[in-house]
Design a protein around this motif. Structure first.
Motif, PDB file in Angstrom:
ATOM      1  N   UNK A 292       0.818  -1.219   0.000  1.00 24.16           N
ATOM      2  CA  UNK A 292       0.000   0.000   0.000  1.00 24.16           C
ATOM      3  C   UNK A 292       0.844   1.257   0.000  1.00 24.16           C
ATOM      4  N   UNK A 293       1.880   1.283   0.820  1.00 26.43           N
ATOM      5  CA  UNK A 293       2.742   2.467   0.836  1.00 26.43           C
ATOM      6  C   UNK A 293       3.524   2.600  -0.462  1.00 26.43           C
ATOM      7  N   UNK A 294       3.913   1.467  -1.031  1.00 27.55           N
ATOM      8  CA  UNK A 294       4.648   1.524  -2.297  1.00 27.55           C
ATOM      9  C   UNK A 294       3.745   2.009  -3.438  1.00 27.55           C
ATOM     10  N   UNK A 295       2.482   1.595  -3.452  1.00 28.60           N
ATOM     11  CA  UNK A 295       1.570   2.082  -4.501  1.00 28.60           C
ATOM     12  C   UNK A 295       1.285   3.571  -4.321  1.00 28.60           C
ATOM     13  N   UNK A 296       1.214   4.053  -3.069  1.00 25.67           N
ATOM     14  CA  UNK A 296       1.051   5.485  -2.840  1.00 25.67           C
ATOM     15  C   UNK A 296       2.248   6.257  -3.388  1.00 25.67           C
ATOM     16  N   UNK A 297       3.447   5.770  -3.132  1.00 26.43           N
ATOM     17  CA  UNK A 297       4.643   6.454  -3.634  1.00 26.43           C
ATOM     18  C   UNK A 297       4.683   6.429  -5.164  1.00 26.43           C
ATOM     19  N   UNK A 298       4.201   5.355  -5.771  1.00 26.79           N
ATOM     20  CA  UNK A 298       4.130   5.288  -7.236  1.00 26.79           C
ATOM     21  C   UNK A 298       3.172   6.346  -7.769  1.00 26.79           C
ATOM     22  N   UNK A 299       2.058   6.545  -7.082  1.00 23.64           N
ATOM     23  CA  UNK A 299       1.095   7.578  -7.501  1.00 23.64           C
ATOM     24  C   UNK A 299       1.677   8.983  -7.328  1.00 23.64           C
ATOM     25  N   UNK A 300       2.484   9.187  -6.308  1.00 28.27           N
ATOM     26  CA  UNK A 300       3.137  10.495  -6.127  1.00 28.27           C
ATOM     27  C   UNK A 300       4.104  10.751  -7.289  1.00 28.27           C
ATOM     28  N   UNK A 301       4.849   9.719  -7.687  1.00 28.39           N
ATOM     29  CA  UNK A 301       5.754   9.884  -8.837  1.00 28.39           C
ATOM     30  C   UNK A 301       4.984  10.183 -10.115  1.00 28.39           C
ATOM     31  N   UNK A 302       3.828   9.523 -10.299  1.00 27.45           N
ATOM     32  CA  UNK A 302       2.990   9.808 -11.469  1.00 27.45           C
ATOM     33  C   UNK A 302       2.480  11.246 -11.435  1.00 27.45           C
TER      34      UNK A 302
END
Length: 135
Positions: A57-67
């Motif tokens: 979950x935290x990794x997917x949040x960080x991926x969305x921040x990069x997007x």
């Protein structure tokens, strides 16, 4: 979060120690130890799955921040002025100046590496328990 990770590590070590004790016990107590060991393993697997869910979950949040950062750069390139450019500029500035970071009391960061670090810690402790038990 700190309590969860500490509880997960201690619970896994307790389960492993209980398994070693059940192997060393006599025949009359083996069935009881085996049932306890199965229950403890089920709980340890549950905690492991919770840790995996939390890390992903935290990794997917960080991926969305990069997007979001990439999209705001694209919007700044596409629009020369206007409210969209200002919004993209503000979002990019916010992400670059204060990047989001999930940390547990500043001791470690919550990311995909956390589950590997926890398994590394548990493996080291298990090997130490095996050495003290059999040597």
């Amino acid at each position: 979060m700190l309590l969860f990770c500490a509880f997960f590590v201690l619970w896994t070590l307790f389960t492993f120690e209980h398994g070693i004790l059940s192997l060393q016990s006599d025949e009359t107590d083996k069935k009881m130890f085996l049932l306890d060991f199965i229950n403890l393993m089920a709980l340890a697997i549950t905690y492991m799955l919770q840790l995996l869910w939390l890390s992903s979950g935290t990794e997917s949040f960080m991926r969305e921040v990069r997007k979001t950062k990439h999209i705001s750069v694209l919007m700044k390139c596409r629009y020369a002025d206007g409210p969209i450019r200002r919004t993209a500029k503000n979002m990019l500035k916010l992400i670059e100046e204060t990047p989001p970071d999930f940390s547990v009391y500043g001791m470690w960061s919550m990311d995909a590496q956390l589950i590997i670090d926890v398994f590394n810690l548990i493996t080291n402790f298990i090997l130490t328990i095996i050495q003290f038990t059999f040597l």
